[in-house]
Design an enzyme around this catalytic site. Sequence first.
Site, PDB file in Angstrom:
ATOM      1  N   GLU A 148     -11.970  10.035  -2.613  1.00 20.10           N
ATOM      2  CA  GLU A 148     -11.131   9.813  -3.802  1.00 20.10           C
ATOM      3  C   GLU A 148     -10.742   8.333  -3.921  1.00 20.10           C
ATOM      4  O   GLU A 148     -10.712   7.773  -5.013  1.00 20.10           O
ATOM      5  CB  GLU A 148      -9.888  10.717  -3.757  1.00 20.10           C
ATOM      6  CG  GLU A 148      -9.155  10.740  -5.093  1.00 20.10           C
ATOM      7  CD  GLU A 148      -8.324  11.985  -5.327  1.00 20.10           C
ATOM      8  OE1 GLU A 148      -8.516  13.011  -4.642  1.00 20.10           O
ATOM      9  OE2 GLU A 148      -7.462  11.943  -6.228  1.00 20.10           O
ATOM     10  N   ASP A 160      -2.551  15.435   0.109  1.00 23.25           N
ATOM     11  CA  ASP A 160      -3.154  16.541  -0.641  1.00 23.25           C
ATOM     12  C   ASP A 160      -4.320  17.176   0.115  1.00 23.25           C
ATOM     13  O   ASP A 160      -4.420  18.399   0.230  1.00 23.25           O
ATOM     14  CB  ASP A 160      -3.667  16.050  -2.000  1.00 23.25           C
ATOM     15  CG  ASP A 160      -2.574  15.421  -2.832  1.00 23.25           C
ATOM     16  OD1 ASP A 160      -1.392  15.493  -2.426  1.00 23.25           O
ATOM     17  OD2 ASP A 160      -2.903  14.850  -3.893  1.00 23.25           O
TER      18      ASP A 160
HETATM   19  P1  ADP Z   1      -4.916  16.856 -10.374  1.00 19.94           P
HETATM   20  O1  ADP Z   1      -5.386  16.573  -8.988  1.00 19.94           O
HETATM   21  O2  ADP Z   1      -3.456  16.636 -10.556  1.00 19.94           O
HETATM   22  O3  ADP Z   1      -5.323  18.209 -10.873  1.00 19.94           O
HETATM   23  P2  ADP Z   1      -6.659  14.658 -10.966  1.00 19.94           P
HETATM   24  O4  ADP Z   1      -6.822  13.813 -12.158  1.00 19.94           O
HETATM   25  O5  ADP Z   1      -6.326  14.009  -9.671  1.00 19.94           O
HETATM   26  O6  ADP Z   1      -5.599  15.796 -11.341  1.00 19.94           O
HETATM   27  O7  ADP Z   1      -8.008  15.459 -10.721  1.00 19.94           O
HETATM   28  C1  ADP Z   1      -8.588  16.219 -11.785  1.00 19.94           C
HETATM   29  C2  ADP Z   1     -10.081  15.983 -11.834  1.00 19.94           C
HETATM   30  O8  ADP Z   1     -10.734  16.608 -10.707  1.00 19.94           O
HETATM   31  C3  ADP Z   1     -10.727  16.598 -13.049  1.00 19.94           C
HETATM   32  O9  ADP Z   1     -10.618  15.771 -14.181  1.00 19.94           O
HETATM   33  C4  ADP Z   1     -12.170  16.738 -12.572  1.00 19.94           C
HETATM   34  O10 ADP Z   1     -12.816  15.485 -12.637  1.00 19.94           O
HETATM   35  C5  ADP Z   1     -11.991  17.104 -11.106  1.00 19.94           C
HETATM   36  N1  ADP Z   1     -11.969  18.579 -10.954  1.00 19.94           N
HETATM   37  C6  ADP Z   1     -10.928  19.322 -10.531  1.00 19.94           C
HETATM   38  N2  ADP Z   1     -11.254  20.656 -10.528  1.00 19.94           N
HETATM   39  C7  ADP Z   1     -12.526  20.738 -10.974  1.00 19.94           C
HETATM   40  C8  ADP Z   1     -13.438  21.816 -11.215  1.00 19.94           C
HETATM   41  N3  ADP Z   1     -13.092  23.088 -10.999  1.00 19.94           N
HETATM   42  N4  ADP Z   1     -14.677  21.507 -11.675  1.00 19.94           N
HETATM   43  C9  ADP Z   1     -15.046  20.229 -11.874  1.00 19.94           C
HETATM   44  N5  ADP Z   1     -14.231  19.178 -11.684  1.00 19.94           N
HETATM   45  C10 ADP Z   1     -12.993  19.411 -11.248  1.00 19.94           C
HETATM   46 MG    MG Z   2      -5.291  14.682  -8.000  1.00 21.38          MG
END
Ligand code: ADP
Ligand code: MG
Length: 370
Positions: A148, A160
């Site tokens: 990340e 996390d």
């Molecule tokens: P959070 O961790 O608060 O949910 P983030 O912006 O850190 O938000 O991470 C979200 C991103 O992680 C999404 O925009 C996508 O790129 C990726 N992601 C999370 N879950 C999925 C999923 N099930 N399929 C594909 N990408 C995912």
């Molecule tokens: Mg996140």
Amino acid sequence: MSTQNSETRIFRAPGRVNLIGEHTDYNDGFVMPVALDFFTWATVSPLENHKLQIFSENFNEEIEVDLDDQNLARRGHWSDYPVGVAVVLERAGYRLRGAKLRIRGEVPIGSGLSSSAAIEVATASALVANSGLNIEARELARLCQRAENEFVGARVGIMDQFVSLFGKAHKALLLDCRSLEFELLPLPDNVRLIICNTMVKHELASSAYNERREQCEAGAKYLNVTALRDATLEQLEQHRSGLPEVVYRRCRHVITENTRVLTAGEALEQGDLDHFGKLMAESHQSLRDDYEVSSEELDLMVELAQKIDGVYGARMTGGGFGGCTVNLVRNEKVDEFSARVAEGYEQVTKIKPEIYITTAADGAEEVSHG
Ligand code: ADP
Ligand code: MG
């Protein structure tokens, strides 16, 4: 339904919420997250090459990359997360077998419950098993964080990924962000964790985050400590006159928040939820007044929650400037809480909040079906 051969395996990893310990991670301090019963699932089967085919049910899209491609880089696409994990594993010297991955996430995406760590850890667990490798969980957490940080390009701590691997049902995880030592503390079964999403994210967030980090560094330097984790309130008071007022208040938040996390750990050990809830309230106040990372919406959500009988504690969770609050609520009050907070919030803001009723769950594991 996809065809599954005998080598198909399924892994899942949870999202998380932080109960107390905000903006302490980058000060080498203490946090207390919980793995939530919202998961991301990764179904994996081997390919006879060195490629990854990844399908996300959430985005209804498949991508393919060649792990021999030396130019794999961030595309600003959901696949950056799982591809980043694979690239970081390979760069760390782990040779991966080609894989077909199917991802399904039930962690709300982009809401602060760390769907990002959930997809990283689910992917990492699946790829490691699919390649016949064995990587210690602490190392895996670090590699997911690195994916990340370095591949996706987000400056995040290790909390996390760590709790997504090490979390346990019925437990909160008290983590020392410096040593990565941790303790699992009992969360009684008569409470639920309710997360209220303000549905607001203020633009300020990332510039303010960097500013806070700089203020903490300035404070630590002036107090002559490696990190604010090493400073005491007495030390801070002694140096007060030499510090800009705003830096003083930032330091006061971090120092008192670290103490609150440790005290909250003791409260859980003693089953004293009243005390725990009081510490949550103090944490919110400190984030609002000293650290100045709350928002009108978060303050409103917390005030509404605190008025309801059967709520032990309520506070903003995550970086701030919008996002979610976390609430510790007695089971029998869950419905009343959800209805009253949603109604009160919508009345004032005209925004419909999302409310997630959750409980502590086990960290990443292999499961027999998705
Ligand atoms: P959070 O961790 O608060 O949910 P983030 O912006 O850190 O938000 O991470 C979200 C991103 O992680 C999404 O925009 C996508 O790129 C990726 N992601 C999370 N879950 C999925 C999923 N099930 N399929 C594909 N990408 C995912
Ligand atoms: Mg996140």
